[in-house]
Design an enzyme around this catalytic site. Structure first.
Site, PDB file in Angstrom:
ATOM      1  N   SER A  23      -2.537  -7.333  17.438  1.00  0.00           N
ATOM      2  CA  SER A  23      -2.648  -8.230  18.590  1.00  0.00           C
ATOM      3  C   SER A  23      -1.412  -8.073  19.471  1.00  0.00           C
ATOM      4  O   SER A  23      -0.430  -7.419  19.104  1.00  0.00           O
ATOM      5  CB  SER A  23      -2.783  -9.697  18.142  1.00  0.00           C
ATOM      6  OG  SER A  23      -1.608 -10.137  17.492  1.00  0.00           O
ATOM      7  N   GLY A  24      -1.476  -8.684  20.643  1.00  0.00           N
ATOM      8  CA  GLY A  24      -0.319  -8.805  21.507  1.00  0.00           C
ATOM      9  C   GLY A  24       0.280  -7.488  21.961  1.00  0.00           C
ATOM     10  O   GLY A  24      -0.422  -6.508  22.245  1.00  0.00           O
ATOM     11  N   ILE A  25       1.610  -7.448  22.027  1.00  0.00           N
ATOM     12  CA  ILE A  25       2.326  -6.279  22.526  1.00  0.00           C
ATOM     13  C   ILE A  25       2.075  -5.063  21.657  1.00  0.00           C
ATOM     14  O   ILE A  25       1.898  -3.951  22.168  1.00  0.00           O
ATOM     15  CB  ILE A  25       3.835  -6.591  22.622  1.00  0.00           C
ATOM     16  CG1 ILE A  25       4.080  -7.670  23.687  1.00  0.00           C
ATOM     17  CG2 ILE A  25       4.633  -5.334  22.955  1.00  0.00           C
ATOM     18  CD1 ILE A  25       5.499  -8.215  23.691  1.00  0.00           C
ATOM     19  N   ASP A  58       1.694  -6.667   4.897  1.00  0.00           N
ATOM     20  CA  ASP A  58       2.415  -7.931   4.826  1.00  0.00           C
ATOM     21  C   ASP A  58       3.886  -7.588   4.635  1.00  0.00           C
ATOM     22  O   ASP A  58       4.345  -7.304   3.527  1.00  0.00           O
ATOM     23  CB  ASP A  58       1.899  -8.770   3.660  1.00  0.00           C
ATOM     24  CG  ASP A  58       2.631 -10.104   3.533  1.00  0.00           C
ATOM     25  OD1 ASP A  58       3.534 -10.371   4.358  1.00  0.00           O
ATOM     26  OD2 ASP A  58       2.323 -10.867   2.596  1.00  0.00           O
ATOM     27  N   TYR A 148      14.959 -16.199  14.066  1.00  0.00           N
ATOM     28  CA  TYR A 148      14.339 -15.110  14.821  1.00  0.00           C
ATOM     29  C   TYR A 148      15.368 -14.456  15.745  1.00  0.00           C
ATOM     30  O   TYR A 148      15.444 -13.229  15.845  1.00  0.00           O
ATOM     31  CB  TYR A 148      13.176 -15.670  15.628  1.00  0.00           C
ATOM     32  CG  TYR A 148      12.407 -14.674  16.454  1.00  0.00           C
ATOM     33  CD1 TYR A 148      11.476 -13.819  15.874  1.00  0.00           C
ATOM     34  CD2 TYR A 148      12.593 -14.613  17.833  1.00  0.00           C
ATOM     35  CE1 TYR A 148      10.748 -12.913  16.646  1.00  0.00           C
ATOM     36  CE2 TYR A 148      11.868 -13.719  18.615  1.00  0.00           C
ATOM     37  CZ  TYR A 148      10.953 -12.877  18.017  1.00  0.00           C
ATOM     38  OH  TYR A 148      10.237 -11.989  18.789  1.00  0.00           O
ATOM     39  N   LYS A 152      16.590 -10.561  15.830  1.00  0.00           N
ATOM     40  CA  LYS A 152      16.470  -9.712  17.013  1.00  0.00           C
ATOM     41  C   LYS A 152      17.829  -9.222  17.498  1.00  0.00           C
ATOM     42  O   LYS A 152      17.929  -8.117  18.054  1.00  0.00           O
ATOM     43  CB  LYS A 152      15.726 -10.458  18.116  1.00  0.00           C
ATOM     44  CG  LYS A 152      14.254 -10.697  17.793  1.00  0.00           C
ATOM     45  CD  LYS A 152      13.523  -9.385  17.513  1.00  0.00           C
ATOM     46  CE  LYS A 152      12.030  -9.592  17.328  1.00  0.00           C
ATOM     47  NZ  LYS A 152      11.302  -8.319  17.115  1.00  0.00           N
ATOM     48  N   VAL A 181       5.974 -13.553  27.169  1.00  0.00           N
ATOM     49  CA  VAL A 181       4.696 -12.844  27.285  1.00  0.00           C
ATOM     50  C   VAL A 181       3.619 -13.670  26.607  1.00  0.00           C
ATOM     51  O   VAL A 181       3.842 -14.228  25.515  1.00  0.00           O
ATOM     52  CB  VAL A 181       4.796 -11.448  26.634  1.00  0.00           C
ATOM     53  CG1 VAL A 181       3.479 -10.699  26.757  1.00  0.00           C
ATOM     54  CG2 VAL A 181       5.923 -10.640  27.271  1.00  0.00           C
ATOM     55  N   ALA A 182       2.473 -13.748  27.220  1.00  0.00           N
ATOM     56  CA  ALA A 182       1.361 -14.513  26.643  1.00  0.00           C
ATOM     57  C   ALA A 182       0.759 -13.734  25.486  1.00  0.00           C
ATOM     58  O   ALA A 182      -0.007 -12.797  25.667  1.00  0.00           O
ATOM     59  CB  ALA A 182       0.307 -14.776  27.715  1.00  0.00           C
ATOM     60  N   THR A 183       1.124 -14.109  24.259  1.00  0.00           N
ATOM     61  CA  THR A 183       0.611 -13.503  23.028  1.00  0.00           C
ATOM     62  C   THR A 183       0.367 -14.617  22.014  1.00  0.00           C
ATOM     63  O   THR A 183       0.802 -15.759  22.217  1.00  0.00           O
ATOM     64  CB  THR A 183       1.619 -12.502  22.428  1.00  0.00           C
ATOM     65  OG1 THR A 183       2.746 -13.243  21.898  1.00  0.00           O
ATOM     66  CG2 THR A 183       2.104 -11.494  23.454  1.00  0.00           C
TER      67      THR A 183
END
Length: 243
Positions: A23-25, A58, A148, A152, A181-183
């Site tokens: 999904s997403g990026i 996973d 997070y 990063k 970003v819309a994810t």
């Protein structure tokens, strides 16, 4: 397009491994690399969305199982894209050691382990591309993303170290930094209209990002045209990082 120009972005004959590709990026990058001619091994948690070469992964348990499955499907990986992410967003004071370790396992440990496996093999063949997906939270804190952000920030340092280690052998390592970003990962943030509007206003473009915004950047960094670009961080954020 002129043939010589098109060749700068041609990935025919290359094999890419993309984590977070369900999904997403990650999904957008995987689709872009496929469109540029690469064979793409898609790894992610949603096996049903990954296609024939999909790998269920996973990464909270480390990257060993993913590496085993990827190596069983392909003789070599030429392009490694570390996009898998996990950001549960509790306040920093509520993060216990177990959750901290889980967040780092997905966001930092797995990219390190995958790089340690594939980087030397790319170097031995004299060609390779590593693309790590970072975050604006490597540079500034917001949105209850303490652990997070730690991970990063580590990705930024890891990218530079990977470049130092393997660029002399033809392996570039670079990172991509998204804005908002819309994810699926940002659903909780965007559920607050005021917060979403704040990020729209801060971006020079006046818009939020979309996963498709990363397609061209990924093809460039994965292709032969970026051979002299390494150890860099490319912000794909509509100007958010400079406001």
């Amino acid at each position: 397009m002129h043939r010589d120009t098109a060749a700068l972005f041609d990935l025919t004959g290359r094999t890419a491994l993309v984590t977070g590709a369900s999904s997403g990026i990650g999904a957008a990058i995987a689709e872009a690399l496929d469109g540029a001619g690469a064979r793409v091994l898609r790894a992610g948690r949603d096996r049903d969305r990954l296609g024939a070469d999909g790998i269920s992964a996973d990464l909270t348990r480390g990257a060993a199982e993913l590496i085993e499955q990827a190596d069983a499907r392909a003789n070599a990986v030429d392009i490694l894209v570390n996009c898998a992410g996990s950001n549960p967003r509790p306040p920093l004071g509520d993060i216990d050691d177990a959750l901290y370790r889980e967040i780092l396992a997905v966001n930092l440990d797995a990219p390190f382990q995958l790089g340690q496996h594939y980087g030397p093999r790319m170097a031995a063949r004299g060609w390779g591309r590593i693309i790590n997906v970072a975050s604006t939270q490597a540079h500034r804190a917001f949105g209850n993303s303490g652990a997070y952000g730690v991970a990063k920030a580590g990705i930024a340092g890891l990218t530079r170290s990977q470049s130092e280690a393997w660029a002399p052998s033809g392996v570039t390592a670079n990172s991509l930094t998204p804005g908002l970003v819309a994810t699926p990962m940002t659903t909780a943030v965007l559920a607050d209209p005021a917060r979403a509007e704040y990020f729209r206003r801060r971006a020079h473009t006046g818009t939020l990002g979309a996963p498709s915004d990363f397609a061209a950047a990924a093809i460039f960094l994965a292709g032969p045209g970026s051979a002299f670009v390494t150890g860099q961080n490319l912000c794909v954020d509509g100007g958010l990082s400079v406001t």
